[in-house]
Design a protein around this motif. Structure first.
Motif, mmCIF file in Angstrom:
data_model
loop_
_atom_site.group_PDB
_atom_site.id
_atom_site.type_symbol
_atom_site.label_atom_id
_atom_site.label_comp_id
_atom_site.label_asym_id
_atom_site.label_seq_id
_atom_site.Cartn_x
_atom_site.Cartn_y
_atom_site.Cartn_z
ATOM 1 N N GLY A 100 0.969 -1.308 0.006
ATOM 2 C CA GLY A 100 -0.002 -0.109 -0.108
ATOM 3 C C GLY A 100 0.839 1.239 -0.213
ATOM 4 N N ALA A 101 1.888 1.281 0.839
ATOM 5 C CA ALA A 101 2.676 2.680 0.879
ATOM 6 C C ALA A 101 3.480 2.704 -0.591
ATOM 7 N N ALA A 102 3.877 1.639 -1.065
ATOM 8 C CA ALA A 102 4.743 1.572 -2.240
ATOM 9 C C ALA A 102 3.683 2.174 -3.460
ATOM 10 N N ALA A 103 2.278 1.550 -3.546
ATOM 11 C CA ALA A 103 1.268 2.313 -4.344
ATOM 12 C C ALA A 103 1.336 3.807 -4.220
ATOM 13 N N VAL A 104 1.026 4.127 -2.926
ATOM 14 C CA VAL A 104 1.048 5.614 -2.753
ATOM 15 C C VAL A 104 2.116 6.381 -3.428
ATOM 16 N N VAL A 105 3.531 5.756 -2.879
ATOM 17 C CA VAL A 105 4.566 6.750 -3.448
ATOM 18 C C VAL A 105 4.704 6.679 -5.041
ATOM 19 N N VAL A 106 4.485 5.590 -5.432
ATOM 20 C CA VAL A 106 4.407 5.497 -6.916
ATOM 21 C C VAL A 106 3.383 6.485 -7.553
ATOM 22 N N ILE A 107 2.167 6.482 -7.109
ATOM 23 C CA ILE A 107 1.230 7.233 -7.616
ATOM 24 C C ILE A 107 1.617 8.791 -7.645
ATOM 25 N N ALA A 108 1.711 9.072 -6.352
ATOM 26 C CA ALA A 108 2.156 10.275 -5.990
ATOM 27 C C ALA A 108 3.208 10.820 -6.502
ATOM 28 N N GLY A 109 4.442 9.952 -6.932
ATOM 29 C CA GLY A 109 5.632 10.488 -7.611
ATOM 30 C C GLY A 109 5.248 10.750 -9.018
ATOM 31 N N VAL A 110 4.482 9.792 -9.717
ATOM 32 C CA VAL A 110 4.221 10.283 -10.993
ATOM 33 C C VAL A 110 3.368 11.561 -11.260
ATOM 34 N N GLY A 111 2.379 11.217 -10.673
ATOM 35 C CA GLY A 111 1.513 12.707 -10.482
ATOM 36 C C GLY A 111 2.273 14.123 -10.314
ATOM 37 N N VAL A 162 -5.447 5.328 -3.268
ATOM 38 C CA VAL A 162 -5.640 6.428 -4.199
ATOM 39 C C VAL A 162 -5.985 7.599 -3.260
ATOM 40 N N ALA A 163 -6.713 7.583 -2.402
ATOM 41 C CA ALA A 163 -6.887 8.831 -1.547
ATOM 42 C C ALA A 163 -5.703 9.285 -0.793
ATOM 43 N N LEU A 164 -4.985 8.502 -0.412
ATOM 44 C CA LEU A 164 -3.721 8.927 0.139
ATOM 45 C C LEU A 164 -2.772 9.492 -0.558
ATOM 46 N N ALA A 165 -2.462 8.891 -1.863
ATOM 47 C CA ALA A 165 -1.904 9.338 -3.122
ATOM 48 C C ALA A 165 -2.090 10.706 -3.606
ATOM 49 N N MET A 166 -3.510 10.976 -3.589
ATOM 50 C CA MET A 166 -3.946 12.433 -3.839
ATOM 51 C C MET A 166 -3.575 13.390 -2.953
ATOM 52 N N ALA A 167 -3.371 13.178 -1.644
ATOM 53 C CA ALA A 167 -3.132 14.103 -0.492
ATOM 54 C C ALA A 167 -1.567 14.238 -0.685
ATOM 55 N N TYR A 168 -0.899 13.104 -1.416
ATOM 56 C CA TYR A 168 0.770 13.556 -1.218
ATOM 57 C C TYR A 168 1.022 14.088 -2.608
ATOM 58 N N VAL A 169 0.272 14.184 -3.744
ATOM 59 C CA VAL A 169 0.885 14.637 -4.874
ATOM 60 C C VAL A 169 1.267 16.321 -4.786
ATOM 61 N N PRO A 170 0.501 16.951 -4.090
ATOM 62 C CA PRO A 170 1.121 18.479 -3.998
ATOM 63 C C PRO A 170 2.134 18.425 -3.222
ATOM 64 N N THR A 217 14.835 10.424 -3.485
ATOM 65 C CA THR A 217 14.857 10.621 -1.991
ATOM 66 C C THR A 217 13.583 11.034 -1.430
ATOM 67 N N GLY A 218 12.797 11.735 -2.223
ATOM 68 C CA GLY A 218 11.442 11.898 -1.550
ATOM 69 C C GLY A 218 10.445 10.778 -1.498
ATOM 70 N N ALA A 219 10.645 9.908 -2.354
ATOM 71 C CA ALA A 219 9.995 8.773 -2.309
ATOM 72 C C ALA A 219 10.159 7.655 -0.994
ATOM 73 N N ALA A 220 11.598 7.780 -0.905
ATOM 74 C CA ALA A 220 11.941 7.115 0.357
ATOM 75 C C ALA A 220 11.536 7.657 1.641
ATOM 76 N N ILE A 221 11.448 8.679 1.823
ATOM 77 C CA ILE A 221 10.945 9.455 2.885
ATOM 78 C C ILE A 221 9.431 9.552 3.041
ATOM 79 N N ASN A 222 8.666 9.535 1.869
ATOM 80 C CA ASN A 222 7.432 9.527 1.729
ATOM 81 C C ASN A 222 6.859 8.134 1.974
ATOM 82 N N PHE A 223 7.699 7.304 1.600
ATOM 83 C CA PHE A 223 7.364 5.681 2.024
ATOM 84 C C PHE A 223 6.849 5.450 3.714
ATOM 85 N N GLY A 224 7.680 5.908 4.578
ATOM 86 C CA GLY A 224 7.356 5.937 5.968
ATOM 87 C C GLY A 224 6.318 6.667 6.139
ATOM 88 N N TYR A 225 6.091 7.888 5.794
ATOM 89 C CA TYR A 225 4.664 8.532 6.140
ATOM 90 C C TYR A 225 3.548 8.021 5.548
#
Length: 296
Positions: A100-111, A162-170, A217-225
């Motif tokens: 789940g965390a990996a999916a959030v990071v990938v979606i937010a990273g791409v967007g 998906v909801a959390l990924a949208m929140a991480y995009v900004p 770098t941001g992906a690794a940090i965002n993964f934990g959050y």
């Protein structure tokens, strides 16, 4: 008569010689603490991948007569309130938590990367419009925005991700935009434009590779959050649903057991979350320190 000796051509700062430093390599860049964090993260990922092989029992099946068993030869970490093996649930819970965390990071990273590159390249009104949209999303805390989206589209692993990924995009877009703007002003980008290359080509061939370290770098940090926020959504009953094994859900389900004097489920799941978040955060911070200052 002396013969003039020409000086060797100067190397570009970005060339291989410019990047070579004492103690290079992965271990030199991360340091001892970073290497330990990578080892912990690798063990967690390996445990998640091998969960079907390592888990001694089905994580969703229990027995009422085996509820709250203490650690022993048959159940190394004991059982929960439904008689399910805790070790098996922790191993399978690693799969949902990490995936789940990996999916959030990938979606937010791409967007976030796409928005940052578009805003950087076009500038002007496009950059202003994207900036206003990001500022609007910044008005909502991550978890609150995710809860709103889940409340609209329903509960579940996919909806929460998906909801959390949208929140991480900004956050991702704003950080990458500042880095991309700095690269945009450099001579090599102007040279590529003078050659007649399109914005898509320049962004994909030049800008994107040069901001890749910040993306990682941001992906690794965002993964934990992301792990913490997904666990919070599962704890609130908005993420992973029973009987699926998930660390956040295990912490929630272990509340009643905790009051009855059986803290194993919540304690073990909470410890796994803390260890995983700490490992990925250390990796991200060490990589970020190296990328920003070239030192630990």
């Amino acid at each position: 008569m002396k013969t003039a000796v020409s000086a060797p051509p100067a190397r570009r700062p970005g060339g291989p010689a410019g990047r070579r430093r004492p103690g290079g390599g992965l271990s030199g860049r991360l340091g001892p603490l970073g290497v330990a964090a990578v080892a912990v993260a690798a063990l967690l990922v390996l445990a998640a991948l091998l969960a079907p092989v390592l888990a001694p029992y089905d994580p969703a099946i229990g027995s009422i007569v085996q509820r709250y068993l203490p650690p022993g030869p048959e159940h190394l970490l004991g059982t929960d309130q439904s008689g399910r093996d805790l070790l098996s649930r922790l191993l399978y819970g690693a799969r949902t938590s990490l995936l789940g965390a990996a999916a959030v990071v990938v979606i937010a990273g791409v967007g976030g990367t796409l928005l940052a590159l578009v805003a950087t390249w076009f500038g002007g009104r496009v950059d202003a419009f994207i900036g206003r949209v990001l500022d609007l999303l910044f008005a909502f805390p991550n978890l609150l925005l995710a809860i709103i989206v889940v409340a609209v589209f329903g509960t579940g692993m996919a909806q929460a991700t998906v909801a959390l990924a949208m929140a991480y995009v900004p956050y991702t877009a704003r950080v990458l935009r500042s880095v991309a703007l700095r690269e945009r002003r450099l001579p090599y980008v102007q040279a590529a434009e003078l050659q007649g290359l399109s914005g898509v080509t320049v962004s994909g061939r030049h800008l994107l590779p040069n901001i890749a370290p910040q993306i990682l770098t941001g992906a690794a940090i965002n993964f934990g959050y992301a792990m913490i926020d997904l666990a919070a959504l599962s704890f609130l009953g908005l993420g992973v649903q029973p009987p699926t094994a998930d660390w956040g859900l295990m912490v929630s389900q272990g509340q009643d057991s905790l009051l009855q004097g059986y803290p194993q489920q919540s304690l073990l799941a909470g410890t796994c979350i803390v260890v995983a978040v700490a490992a990925f955060s250390v990796i991200g911070e060490r990589l970020g320190g190296r990328a920003a200052g070239g030192r630990a």
